[in-house]
Design a protein around this motif. Structure first.
Motif, PDB file in Angstrom:
ATOM      1  N   PRO A 166      28.824 -37.826  35.973  1.00  0.00           N
ATOM      2  CA  PRO A 166      29.073 -36.715  34.866  1.00  0.00           C
ATOM      3  C   PRO A 166      27.837 -36.259  34.232  1.00  0.00           C
ATOM      4  O   PRO A 166      27.584 -35.107  34.250  1.00  0.00           O
ATOM      5  N   ARG A 167      26.978 -37.425  33.972  1.00  0.00           N
ATOM      6  CA  ARG A 167      25.722 -37.038  33.190  1.00  0.00           C
ATOM      7  C   ARG A 167      24.762 -36.151  34.267  1.00  0.00           C
ATOM      8  O   ARG A 167      24.156 -34.905  33.715  1.00  0.00           O
ATOM      9  N   LEU A 173      25.826 -34.131  36.742  1.00  0.00           N
ATOM     10  CA  LEU A 173      26.317 -32.703  36.546  1.00  0.00           C
ATOM     11  C   LEU A 173      26.046 -32.085  35.362  1.00  0.00           C
ATOM     12  O   LEU A 173      26.003 -30.799  35.584  1.00  0.00           O
ATOM     13  N   ARG A 174      26.251 -32.492  34.374  1.00  0.00           N
ATOM     14  CA  ARG A 174      25.853 -31.878  32.834  1.00  0.00           C
ATOM     15  C   ARG A 174      24.430 -31.569  33.070  1.00  0.00           C
ATOM     16  O   ARG A 174      24.019 -30.166  32.662  1.00  0.00           O
ATOM     17  N   SER A 175      23.441 -32.435  33.482  1.00  0.00           N
ATOM     18  CA  SER A 175      22.000 -32.071  33.489  1.00  0.00           C
ATOM     19  C   SER A 175      21.922 -30.908  34.372  1.00  0.00           C
ATOM     20  O   SER A 175      21.134 -29.825  34.135  1.00  0.00           O
ATOM     21  N   THR A 186      23.975 -28.549  35.403  1.00  0.00           N
ATOM     22  CA  THR A 186      24.637 -27.347  34.886  1.00  0.00           C
ATOM     23  C   THR A 186      23.523 -26.835  33.752  1.00  0.00           C
ATOM     24  O   THR A 186      23.365 -25.496  33.698  1.00  0.00           O
ATOM     25  N   GLU A 187      23.216 -27.631  32.981  1.00  0.00           N
ATOM     26  CA  GLU A 187      22.160 -27.151  32.173  1.00  0.00           C
ATOM     27  C   GLU A 187      20.718 -26.480  32.397  1.00  0.00           C
ATOM     28  O   GLU A 187      20.523 -25.402  32.009  1.00  0.00           O
ATOM     29  N   ARG A 207      21.854 -23.275  33.807  1.00  0.00           N
ATOM     30  CA  ARG A 207      22.087 -22.047  32.736  1.00  0.00           C
ATOM     31  C   ARG A 207      20.667 -21.542  32.080  1.00  0.00           C
ATOM     32  O   ARG A 207      20.729 -20.513  31.868  1.00  0.00           O
ATOM     33  N   GLU A 235      30.624 -18.556  30.273  1.00  0.00           N
ATOM     34  CA  GLU A 235      30.616 -19.793  30.206  1.00  0.00           C
ATOM     35  C   GLU A 235      30.913 -19.945  31.637  1.00  0.00           C
ATOM     36  O   GLU A 235      31.390 -19.499  32.466  1.00  0.00           O
ATOM     37  N   GLN A 236      29.869 -21.234  32.185  1.00  0.00           N
ATOM     38  CA  GLN A 236      30.124 -21.597  33.385  1.00  0.00           C
ATOM     39  C   GLN A 236      31.143 -22.788  33.507  1.00  0.00           C
ATOM     40  O   GLN A 236      31.103 -23.769  32.808  1.00  0.00           O
ATOM     41  N   SER A 272      33.462 -25.679  35.443  1.00  0.00           N
ATOM     42  CA  SER A 272      33.284 -27.023  36.005  1.00  0.00           C
ATOM     43  C   SER A 272      32.829 -26.989  37.535  1.00  0.00           C
ATOM     44  O   SER A 272      33.438 -26.137  38.344  1.00  0.00           O
TER      45      SER A 272
END
Length: 539
Positions: free
Chosen positions: A339-340, A342-344, A346-347, A350, A534-535, A537
């Motif tokens: 999860p971390r 994927l968030r990284s 995604t950021e 962006r 907004e992107q 998931s």
């Protein structure tokens, strides 16, 4: 006196003496030994026999007669040469009789070789000729089947040979036997034996009479004359050409014929031929049982060894839960970090998207600024380009007219010069000048005003193309597509801020210009920028 009856009369006696059989035999023996107490006989050695008693029996022969000969045991070891069948010898000894068979014979004291006999010489010449054709080569001989289903026998059906062969086959391994009856000596021997071998080869594979897998050519022992039919060329060629393997069993062990050389296998006796044709059934059964037992033991031993090896390898391997546990631990660790990550990711995507949008805005503004500069340059260049085009067109027209006049004046001057000089030239030179003048006139005729006009036309086309390019790049064409130019104080206004500060605005359309007043902006709120989308998931 009574006369005697004829039947009662005593038999009349002859004056010839009466001998018993033994007395007569002894008398003949004394007479023969007395008359031929020492003789030397030349002849070819025939059949030779060496019984266990140690005596030596053989025949001396020529093309018409045969004389039996004997060498006693004590004298046999002292002979100069040992008699062999086919040798031509000179035998020294005496004649005697053998009362037991009422025949005479020669008791030999010594033997001296005199050369090869006629039959043996003929046999040797035939052997060399056939060997030269390759009929006796070992490379052409075929292997004998290990266990034939059908055995063909070429022999006499009434002799002891066939009975010996059948008896031996029955004892070893019973097989199906097909007998082809032939004469085994005499004039009919060779053609019948050759015909039998060819006949076995001609049998079809699936016919009513099965085709043999092996053929035995057999005959009992005898002299070279008795076995001569198996030395004939017709028999040798038939055996050599046979597609079925042939076993030759002609005569006893000491007898050798050309048929033996041509056959695929030679047996010393007919009984030995039967032994070579089939194995012993009991031995095969015993061997099969032994091999089966060995195979079973080997199989059990192999399974045991492989099981033991597998157990050893299993003990050396790590436990399965250890191997799987490490993989499960890595999977849990990576699952916690996913999860971390994927968030990284995604950021970062962006931020990159925002940078791309910012760069796109800068690029759009740069394009707009370049377009404005191009339009201004076009407007500044249009009057100068028009003046240049008009000046160039005027200069070209003037140059064309001047060039045309100059060419015509030059032609007239050259013509006048030629006309003044021509009367004073030699007639030959005059003709040359006349021809030159004609050439010059043709050239002058070709120098018409159309030639510079063509060049002027090309320049005019280039100028028109530049003018069309100027019009295309000018902003007036853009105005025709629905756009307008906003000016304030003679300057082009490109932003809303500059337009709000101007006192009056001049708007130029495709069909004219319009001047409008302007009011200062009062509390106009800027429209907030749209938030970035907004992107969703990624999972």
């Amino acid at each position: 006196m009574d006369l005697l009856d004829d039947d009662d009369a005593p038999p009349r006696r002859s004056n010839a003496p009466e001998f018993s059989v033994s007395e007569l035999s002894q008398a003949v023996r004394r007479m023969v030994e007395g008359e031929f107490s020492f003789v030397r006989v030349r002849g070819e050695v025939g059949r030779v026999a060496r019984p266990p008693s140690g005596h030596l029996y053989f025949d001396l022969k020529d093309d018409r007669s045969v004389l039996a000969a004997i060498v006693w045991k004590g004298q046999a070891s002292k002979l100069t040469a040992r008699p062999e069948e086919g040798m031509e010898v000179v035998a020294t000894g005496r004649l005697t009789t053998f009362p037991g068979q009422s025949k005479y014979q020669m008791t030999v004291d010594d033997i001296a070789p005199a050369g090869a006999g006629a039959l043996m010489a003929q046999l040797e010449a035939r052997r060399k000729a056939l060997a030269g054709e390759g009929l006796f080569d070992a490379g052409r001989k075929k292997p004998i089947p290990y266990l034939p289903e059908v055995i063909g026998v070429v022999t006499s059906p009434s002799g002891a040979v066939i009975r010996d062969i059948l008896h031996r086959l029955r004892d070893r391994f019973p097989r199906r036997v097909i007998v082809w009856p032939v004469a085994v000596q005499g004039a009919n021997c060779a053609p019948e034996v050759a015909r039998a071998v060819k006949g076995f080869n001609a049998l079809p594979m699936d016919g009513p009479i099965p085709r043999p897998d092996v053929v035995i050519v057999a005959r009992g022992g005898g002299s070279i004359e008795d076995l001569w039919g198996f030395n004939e060329e017709i028999v040798v060629r038939a055996v050599a050409a046979s597609k079925i393997p042939v076993i030759s069993a002609v005569g006893h062990e000491t007898d050798t014929t050309l048929c033996d050389h041509a056959a695929d296998l030679r047996a010393p006796t007919p009984t030995a031929a039967a032994e070579m044709a089939v194995p012993v059934r009991a031995e095969l059964a015993e061997r099969t049982a032994v091999l089966s037992a060995r195979a079973s033991r080997a199989l059990r031993q192999g399974v045991f060894q492989r099981r033991q090896r597998l157990n050893d390898l299993a003990r050396a391997l790590p436990r399965g839960d250890v191997i799987v546990g490490q993989a499960q631990q890595r999977l849990d660790y990576l699952g916690a970090q996913l999860p971390r990550a994927l968030r990284s990711v995604t950021e970062r995507r962006r931020v990159q998207l925002a940078d791309l949008r910012l760069g796109t805005g800068v690029l759009v503004r740069s394009i707009r600024a370049e377009r404005r500069r191009l339009e201004e340059a076009t407007r500044a260049m249009a009057p100068a380009l028009a003046r240049t085009a008009r000046d160039a067109r005027r200069d070209l027209d003037d140059l064309s007219a001047r060039l045309d006049r100059a060419q015509q004046a030059r032609v007239r001057f050259r013509r006048d010069v030629l006309e003044r000089v021509a009367p004073r030239l030699h007639p030959v030179v005059r003709r040359t000048v006349a021809e030159s003048r004609e050439d010059f006139e043709r050239v002058a005729a070709s120098l018409t005003p159309d030639l510079p006009l063509a060049r002027i036309g090309r320049l005019r086309e280039g100028l028109l193309a530049l003018d069309r390019l100027r019009e295309t790049l000018g902003y007036e064409e853009t105005l025709k597509r629905g756009f307008a130019v906003v000016r304030a104080d003679g300057q082009v206004v490109t932003t809303a801020d500059a337009a709000s500060r101007a006192a009056a605005l001049e708007i130029q359309f495709a069909d004219g210009r319009l001047t409008v007043g302007n009011r200062p902006a009062t509390g106009a709120r800027k429209r907030p920028a749209d938030p970035p989308p907004e992107q969703g998931s990624l999972l």
